[in-house]
Write a protein that holds these residues in place. Structure first.
Motif, PDB file in Angstrom:
ATOM      1  N   THR A  65       0.829  -1.210   0.000  1.00 54.83           N
ATOM      2  CA  THR A  65       0.000   0.000   0.000  1.00 54.83           C
ATOM      3  C   THR A  65       0.859   1.253   0.000  1.00 54.83           C
ATOM      4  O   THR A  65       0.588   2.211  -0.740  1.00 54.83           O
ATOM      5  CB  THR A  65      -0.926   0.021   1.233  1.00 54.83           C
ATOM      6  OG1 THR A  65      -1.718  -1.170   1.245  1.00 54.83           O
ATOM      7  CG2 THR A  65      -1.851   1.226   1.193  1.00 54.83           C
ATOM      8  N   SER A  66       1.910   1.268   0.805  1.00 56.76           N
ATOM      9  CA  SER A  66       2.768   2.456   0.903  1.00 56.76           C
ATOM     10  C   SER A  66       3.551   2.706  -0.382  1.00 56.76           C
ATOM     11  O   SER A  66       3.966   3.838  -0.639  1.00 56.76           O
ATOM     12  CB  SER A  66       3.744   2.313   2.077  1.00 56.76           C
ATOM     13  OG  SER A  66       4.688   1.283   1.841  1.00 56.76           O
ATOM     14  N   ARG A 117       5.611   8.923   0.453  1.00 55.48           N
ATOM     15  CA  ARG A 117       6.051   8.500   1.780  1.00 55.48           C
ATOM     16  C   ARG A 117       6.009   9.673   2.758  1.00 55.48           C
ATOM     17  O   ARG A 117       7.015  10.292   3.059  1.00 55.48           O
ATOM     18  CB  ARG A 117       7.461   7.910   1.703  1.00 55.48           C
ATOM     19  CG  ARG A 117       7.523   6.490   1.182  1.00 55.48           C
ATOM     20  CD  ARG A 117       6.865   5.521   2.165  1.00 55.48           C
ATOM     21  NE  ARG A 117       6.943   4.146   1.677  1.00 55.48           N
ATOM     22  CZ  ARG A 117       7.932   3.309   1.977  1.00 55.48           C
ATOM     23  NH1 ARG A 117       8.916   3.719   2.748  1.00 55.48           N
ATOM     24  NH2 ARG A 117       7.937   2.083   1.505  1.00 55.48           N
ATOM     25  N   SER A 160       2.462   7.354   6.673  1.00 51.64           N
ATOM     26  CA  SER A 160       2.842   6.017   6.197  1.00 51.64           C
ATOM     27  C   SER A 160       4.059   5.501   6.942  1.00 51.64           C
ATOM     28  O   SER A 160       4.128   4.323   7.307  1.00 51.64           O
ATOM     29  CB  SER A 160       3.102   6.038   4.688  1.00 51.64           C
ATOM     30  OG  SER A 160       4.163   6.904   4.365  1.00 51.64           O
ATOM     31  N   ILE A 212      -2.932   3.495   5.039  1.00 52.52           N
ATOM     32  CA  ILE A 212      -1.843   4.283   4.445  1.00 52.52           C
ATOM     33  C   ILE A 212      -2.260   4.820   3.088  1.00 52.52           C
ATOM     34  O   ILE A 212      -1.923   5.954   2.717  1.00 52.52           O
ATOM     35  CB  ILE A 212      -0.564   3.422   4.296  1.00 52.52           C
ATOM     36  CG1 ILE A 212       0.002   3.084   5.679  1.00 52.52           C
ATOM     37  CG2 ILE A 212       0.476   4.147   3.453  1.00 52.52           C
ATOM     38  CD1 ILE A 212       1.166   2.115   5.648  1.00 52.52           C
ATOM     39  N   GLY A 234      -2.332   8.442   3.988  1.00 57.06           N
ATOM     40  CA  GLY A 234      -0.978   8.753   3.548  1.00 57.06           C
ATOM     41  C   GLY A 234      -0.917   9.704   2.371  1.00 57.06           C
ATOM     42  O   GLY A 234       0.061  10.440   2.189  1.00 57.06           O
TER      43      GLY A 234
END
Length: 243
Positions: free
Chosen positions: A49-50, A55, A59, A236, A240
């Motif tokens: 997912t990240s 980033r 995350s 995330i 994120g």
């Protein structure tokens, strides 16, 4: 995307079920192997997912929390590899594992509080009301079960206050930044809810083994734990992007 996530969630459910069964009435090396497979899957879910979002701090914080949980899972299920649960090595593993889990919890709380602070327009009234309601539910559940925490009452109350704050931040974040996306909102809110259920069931087992150290409680404790870790990793992709 569903072709990636659906197999991951199914595999997580399978290995979690295998671990639940293999780890009762006592821990086994087979159970340890099943649990490690489940842990690898929730880490893989989060890393995948990240990889598709910038980033940001959220995350990174969630990945750190999951990694800490992974380390805690290894250490707290390592008893089949010790000749005695009274050995110094086993005691060290348990204490270190507990510290890892605590670190993971702190990282989750930090991630949600920070994300909420950066989202703008935080509704403090909603935040406080949700926290008060969640904490009241905790107190009500304690009264209904009749479990006492003894000398650990103060630390348990402090921890309950912190983890219900995590829930209230998740609700505020979901209703604010993720408005208009019901599935994302449900995932972000469900992750801490399941975490709280898992932790509370673990507390029941710890403080009243005679009544609550049972297979049904174990199923609740571990199924909610692994699902919450999967949902935290999935979040995330929702939070994120914005934080």
């Amino acid at each position: 995307m569903i072709y990636i996530y659906l197999p991951l969630f199914i595999a997580e459910a399978v290995f979690a079920a295998l671990f639940i069964r293999a780890g009762r009435p006592s821990s086994t090396k087979a159970g340890f192997a099943f649990k490690m497979c489940a842990c690898v899957i929730y880490m893989a879910n989060a890393l995948y997912t990240s990889s598709g979002v910038p980033r940001g701090f959220y995350s990174q914080a969630v990945l750190c929390a999951l990694a800490a949980g992974f380390a805690g899972d290894i250490l707290l299920t390592s008893d089949p590899f010790f000749t005695s649960t009274k050995s110094r090595g086993y005691t060290t593993a348990i204490i270190t594992g507990g510290i890892c889990f605590l670190a993971g919890h702190i990282m989750y709380i930090y991630a949600f509080i920070k994300a909420l602070s950066l989202s703008g327009g935080t509704n403090m009234r909603l935040l406080i009301l949700v926290w008060a309601g969640a904490f009241a539910v905790f107190l009500g559940a304690k009264m209904l079960t009749g479990v006492g925490f003894g000398k650990l009452t103060a630390p348990v109350i402090l921890y309950a206050s912190a983890i219900t704050l995590l829930f209230s931040c998740a609700v505020s974040l979901a209703l604010g930044s993720l408005s208009g996306s019901p599935l994302k909102q449900a995932a972000v809110i469900s992750a801490p809810v399941l975490f709280i259920i898992s932790d509370f069931s673990l507390a029941l087992k710890y403080f009243d083994k005679e009544r609550f150290d049972t297979l049904p409680v174990r199923i609740i404790n571990l199924s909610t734990y692994f699902l919450s870790q999967m949902l935290f990793g999935l979040s995330i992709g929702f939070v994120g992007i914005n934080a």
